[in-house]
Design a protein around this motif. Structure first.
Motif, PDB file in Angstrom:
ATOM      1  N   GLU A   1      -4.042  -6.367 -13.928  1.00 37.51           N
ATOM      2  CA  GLU A   1      -4.241  -5.212 -14.808  1.00 37.51           C
ATOM      3  C   GLU A   1      -5.582  -5.290 -15.512  1.00 37.51           C
ATOM      4  N   SER A   2      -6.076  -4.134 -15.910  1.00 37.69           N
ATOM      5  CA  SER A   2      -7.286  -4.052 -16.719  1.00 37.69           C
ATOM      6  C   SER A   2      -7.258  -2.749 -17.499  1.00 37.69           C
ATOM      7  N   GLY A   3      -8.125  -2.658 -18.505  1.00 38.69           N
ATOM      8  CA  GLY A   3      -8.277  -1.412 -19.236  1.00 38.69           C
ATOM      9  C   GLY A   3      -7.678  -1.376 -20.624  1.00 38.69           C
TER      10      GLY A   3
ATOM     11  N   LEU B   1      -5.256   2.556 -18.031  1.00 34.65           N
ATOM     12  CA  LEU B   1      -5.017   1.234 -17.467  1.00 34.65           C
ATOM     13  C   LEU B   1      -5.089   1.302 -15.948  1.00 34.65           C
ATOM     14  N   SER B   2      -5.569   0.220 -15.365  1.00 36.60           N
ATOM     15  CA  SER B   2      -5.609   0.088 -13.912  1.00 36.60           C
ATOM     16  C   SER B   2      -4.889  -1.184 -13.500  1.00 36.60           C
ATOM     17  N   CYS B   3      -4.355  -1.174 -12.307  1.00 32.98           N
ATOM     18  CA  CYS B   3      -3.699  -2.343 -11.749  1.00 32.98           C
ATOM     19  C   CYS B   3      -4.138  -2.461 -10.293  1.00 32.98           C
ATOM     20  N   ALA B   4      -4.949  -3.453 -10.015  1.00 36.12           N
ATOM     21  CA  ALA B   4      -5.450  -3.674  -8.660  1.00 36.12           C
ATOM     22  C   ALA B   4      -4.496  -4.585  -7.903  1.00 36.12           C
ATOM     23  N   ALA B   5      -4.102  -4.155  -6.723  1.00 40.01           N
ATOM     24  CA  ALA B   5      -3.155  -4.922  -5.917  1.00 40.01           C
ATOM     25  C   ALA B   5      -3.848  -5.509  -4.695  1.00 40.01           C
TER      26      ALA B   5
ATOM     27  N   ASN C   1      -3.545   4.830  -2.928  1.00 42.30           N
ATOM     28  CA  ASN C   1      -3.203   3.856  -1.897  1.00 42.30           C
ATOM     29  C   ASN C   1      -4.433   3.374  -1.130  1.00 42.30           C
ATOM     30  N   ALA C   2      -5.443   4.218  -1.000  1.00 39.27           N
ATOM     31  CA  ALA C   2      -6.664   3.811  -0.298  1.00 39.27           C
ATOM     32  C   ALA C   2      -7.386   2.700  -1.054  1.00 39.27           C
ATOM     33  N   LYS C   3      -7.247   2.694  -2.378  1.00 40.30           N
ATOM     34  CA  LYS C   3      -7.885   1.677  -3.211  1.00 40.30           C
ATOM     35  C   LYS C   3      -6.914   0.595  -3.646  1.00 40.30           C
ATOM     36  N   SER C   4      -5.642   0.716  -3.221  1.00 43.38           N
ATOM     37  CA  SER C   4      -4.608  -0.258  -3.624  1.00 43.38           C
ATOM     38  C   SER C   4      -4.580  -0.429  -5.138  1.00 43.38           C
ATOM     39  N   THR C   5      -4.598   0.684  -5.834  1.00 44.02           N
ATOM     40  CA  THR C   5      -4.679   0.645  -7.296  1.00 44.02           C
ATOM     41  C   THR C   5      -3.672   1.601  -7.918  1.00 44.02           C
ATOM     42  N   LEU C   6      -3.049   1.107  -8.969  1.00 39.28           N
ATOM     43  CA  LEU C   6      -2.111   1.871  -9.789  1.00 39.28           C
ATOM     44  C   LEU C   6      -2.798   2.195 -11.109  1.00 39.28           C
TER      45      LEU C   6
ATOM     46  N   TYR D   1       1.005  -4.395 -21.748  1.00 40.43           N
ATOM     47  CA  TYR D   1       1.401  -3.530 -20.639  1.00 40.43           C
ATOM     48  C   TYR D   1       1.282  -4.298 -19.327  1.00 40.43           C
ATOM     49  N   TYR D   2       2.350  -4.228 -18.552  1.00 40.79           N
ATOM     50  CA  TYR D   2       2.422  -4.934 -17.282  1.00 40.79           C
ATOM     51  C   TYR D   2       2.611  -3.949 -16.133  1.00 40.79           C
ATOM     52  N   CYS D   3       1.952  -4.195 -15.017  1.00 42.19           N
ATOM     53  CA  CYS D   3       2.302  -3.462 -13.811  1.00 42.19           C
ATOM     54  C   CYS D   3       3.197  -4.343 -12.950  1.00 42.19           C
ATOM     55  N   ALA D   4       4.033  -3.710 -12.185  1.00 45.41           N
ATOM     56  CA  ALA D   4       5.012  -4.425 -11.369  1.00 45.41           C
ATOM     57  C   ALA D   4       5.205  -3.703 -10.046  1.00 45.41           C
TER      58      ALA D   4
END
Length: 121
Positions: A6-8, A20-24, A73-78, A93-96
């Motif tokens: 996560e970031s942001g 917020l961003s979440c890179a996977a 999905n192209a950037k694998s980011t939430l 804040y957590y991404c899951a």
């Protein structure tokens, strides 16, 4: 395995916005249902929003109309766009990620390390 970062997060004032961003990385991001959860001081981890692999979204009542979850999905980011923030939104804040969507954090297999959001009044 899926790795999430996560970031942001940051310190903002009431009424401000934050994204917020979440890179996977790892397995194919598009296969997974994703969610944002948060944990405030002395509180249990709670649902913020979820999005299925097909893009269907669900929100906690406390953030409906203010927060928007999305995925690229192209950037694998939430993402989590947060508007009209108030002090009650202060939390880590957590991404899951999980193969199947759920409102319950215990259902998720993969977690990021969390990012702090602090909203001052």
């Amino acid at each position: 395995q899926v790795q999430l970062v996560e970031s942001g997060g940051g310190l903002v004032q009431a009424g401000d916005s934050l994204r917020l961003s979440c890179a996977a990385s790892g397995r194919t991001f598009s296969w997974y249902a994703m969610g944002w959860f948060r944990q405030g001081p002395g509180k249990q981890r709670e649902l913020v929003a979820t999005i299925t692999s097909a893009g269907r979204t669900n929100y906690a009542d406390s953030v409906k109309g203010r927060f928007t979850i999305s995925r690229d999905n192209a950037k694998s980011t939430l993402y989590l766009e947060m508007n009209k923030l108030n002090p009650e939104d202060t939390a880590v804040y957590y991404c899951a990620g999980n193969r199947y969507s759920s409102d319950y954090p215990t259902a998720y297999d993969y977690w990021g390390q969390g990012t702090q959001v602090t909203v001052s009044s």
